[in-house]
Design an enzyme around this catalytic site. Sequence first.
Site, mmCIF file in Angstrom:
data_model
loop_
_atom_site.group_PDB
_atom_site.id
_atom_site.type_symbol
_atom_site.label_atom_id
_atom_site.label_comp_id
_atom_site.label_asym_id
_atom_site.label_seq_id
_atom_site.Cartn_x
_atom_site.Cartn_y
_atom_site.Cartn_z
ATOM 1 N N CYS A 81 -6.759 -7.176 9.517
ATOM 2 C CA CYS A 81 -5.295 -7.145 9.631
ATOM 3 C C CYS A 81 -4.773 -8.555 9.336
ATOM 4 O O CYS A 81 -5.113 -9.509 10.046
ATOM 5 C CB CYS A 81 -4.901 -6.701 11.038
ATOM 6 S SG CYS A 81 -3.124 -6.705 11.287
ATOM 7 N N GLU A 91 -4.817 -1.364 15.136
ATOM 8 C CA GLU A 91 -3.475 -1.380 14.532
ATOM 9 C C GLU A 91 -2.624 -0.215 14.985
ATOM 10 O O GLU A 91 -3.030 0.947 14.844
ATOM 11 C CB GLU A 91 -3.593 -1.327 13.004
ATOM 12 C CG GLU A 91 -3.689 -2.690 12.368
ATOM 13 C CD GLU A 91 -3.470 -2.642 10.862
ATOM 14 O OE1 GLU A 91 -2.457 -2.079 10.404
ATOM 15 O OE2 GLU A 91 -4.339 -3.162 10.154
ATOM 16 N N CYS A 140 3.130 -6.346 6.693
ATOM 17 C CA CYS A 140 1.683 -6.181 6.558
ATOM 18 C C CYS A 140 1.172 -7.322 5.677
ATOM 19 O O CYS A 140 1.508 -7.393 4.486
ATOM 20 C CB CYS A 140 1.382 -4.834 5.915
ATOM 21 S SG CYS A 140 -0.365 -4.570 5.634
ATOM 22 N N ASN A 149 -8.798 -3.644 4.400
ATOM 23 C CA ASN A 149 -7.528 -3.041 4.836
ATOM 24 C C ASN A 149 -6.991 -2.399 3.547
ATOM 25 O O ASN A 149 -6.695 -3.106 2.588
ATOM 26 C CB ASN A 149 -6.606 -4.163 5.319
ATOM 27 C CG ASN A 149 -5.539 -3.767 6.317
ATOM 28 O OD1 ASN A 149 -4.680 -4.573 6.618
ATOM 29 N ND2 ASN A 149 -5.563 -2.574 6.852
HETATM 30 N N1 LIG Z 1 -2.469 -4.293 8.331
HETATM 31 C C1 LIG Z 1 -1.340 -5.076 8.449
HETATM 32 C C2 LIG Z 1 -0.388 -4.837 9.582
HETATM 33 C C3 LIG Z 1 0.402 -3.568 9.339
HETATM 34 C C4 LIG Z 1 1.523 -3.334 10.301
HETATM 35 C C5 LIG Z 1 1.049 -2.876 11.643
HETATM 36 N N2 LIG Z 1 0.202 -1.732 11.620
HETATM 37 C C6 LIG Z 1 2.292 -2.610 12.505
HETATM 38 O O1 LIG Z 1 2.889 -1.516 12.435
HETATM 39 O O2 LIG Z 1 2.683 -3.531 13.221
HETATM 40 C C7 LIG Z 1 -1.559 -6.523 8.122
HETATM 41 O O3 LIG Z 1 -2.453 -6.801 7.298
HETATM 42 O O4 LIG Z 1 -0.811 -7.373 8.567
#
Ligand SMILES: N[C@@H](CCC[C@H](N)C(=O)O)C(=O)O
EC number: 5.1.1.7
Length: 258
Positions: free
Chosen positions: A197, A187, A74, A13
Amino acid sequence: MTLQFFKYQGTGNDFVMIDNRSLDFPKNDTKLINHLCDRRFGIGADGLILLENDEKTDFKMVYFNADGNESSMCGNGGRCLVAFAKYLGVIENTASFNAVDGLHHASIDDDTVRLQMIDVLKVEQFDNYVFLDTGSPHHVQMVSGLEKFDVKTEGAKLRYGKYGEKGSNINFVQKTAPDIFSVRTYERGVEDETFSCGTGVTAVGIAMFVTKQTEATEVTLNTPGGKLKVSFEQNGDVFENVFLQGPAKQVFKGVVEW
Ligand SMILES: N[C@@H](CCC[C@H](N)C(=O)O)C(=O)O
């Protein structure tokens, strides 16, 4: 204008990291952030993160999805930001920082970052899925044949069809051992599958416990980008002392002009 940036990844990520303690970065410029995250015309990343000063903690985390919009927490980004803060000399081996979902504590040992996530107050169980918020909203669903599963198509269907404009992240899960699960995540804000994630695997760990897929309160989650560990304690309906642990690495640094 020129901008010094750093690129980090946590189990694949990946994030553009910017030291914004000067507050010079134009954070309302959605188009610019989207451009910097573009994999063909920009640096390329799942998101962009600003490290800023915070009055009460070591630093503040400001997170944007690749679409250029500021979003919720995140987990992998938080872990990478702790590694970045150490690189900048802002912290040594422990950190406390503020993010959009509140206060976080973390520790770092070589490339491994252990990040405390927010308490999970509510876990909703439905016929074939679980929904919970681990800092970001997550739909967790067991599937068979995960390796060949069409995460992008099925994830998009649920993200838009079930959760509307606001959307949700969508996690597809397969059990591989009593306390080991494989996870692939669609995501929101990237609008695609990412390699991993952090808030997603945290949601999966708790969802697997609640649905009795595991009795373990420390589980291993295998993602396409690598292995993460999630641990937690149950206190009534609430999950506390939730930790996400795994690698976070600087990949490169550079300067962009726009
Ligand atoms: N990659 C992230 C989550 C990022 C936020 C997600 N895309 C959203 O907008 O809810 C993680 O590692 O938690």
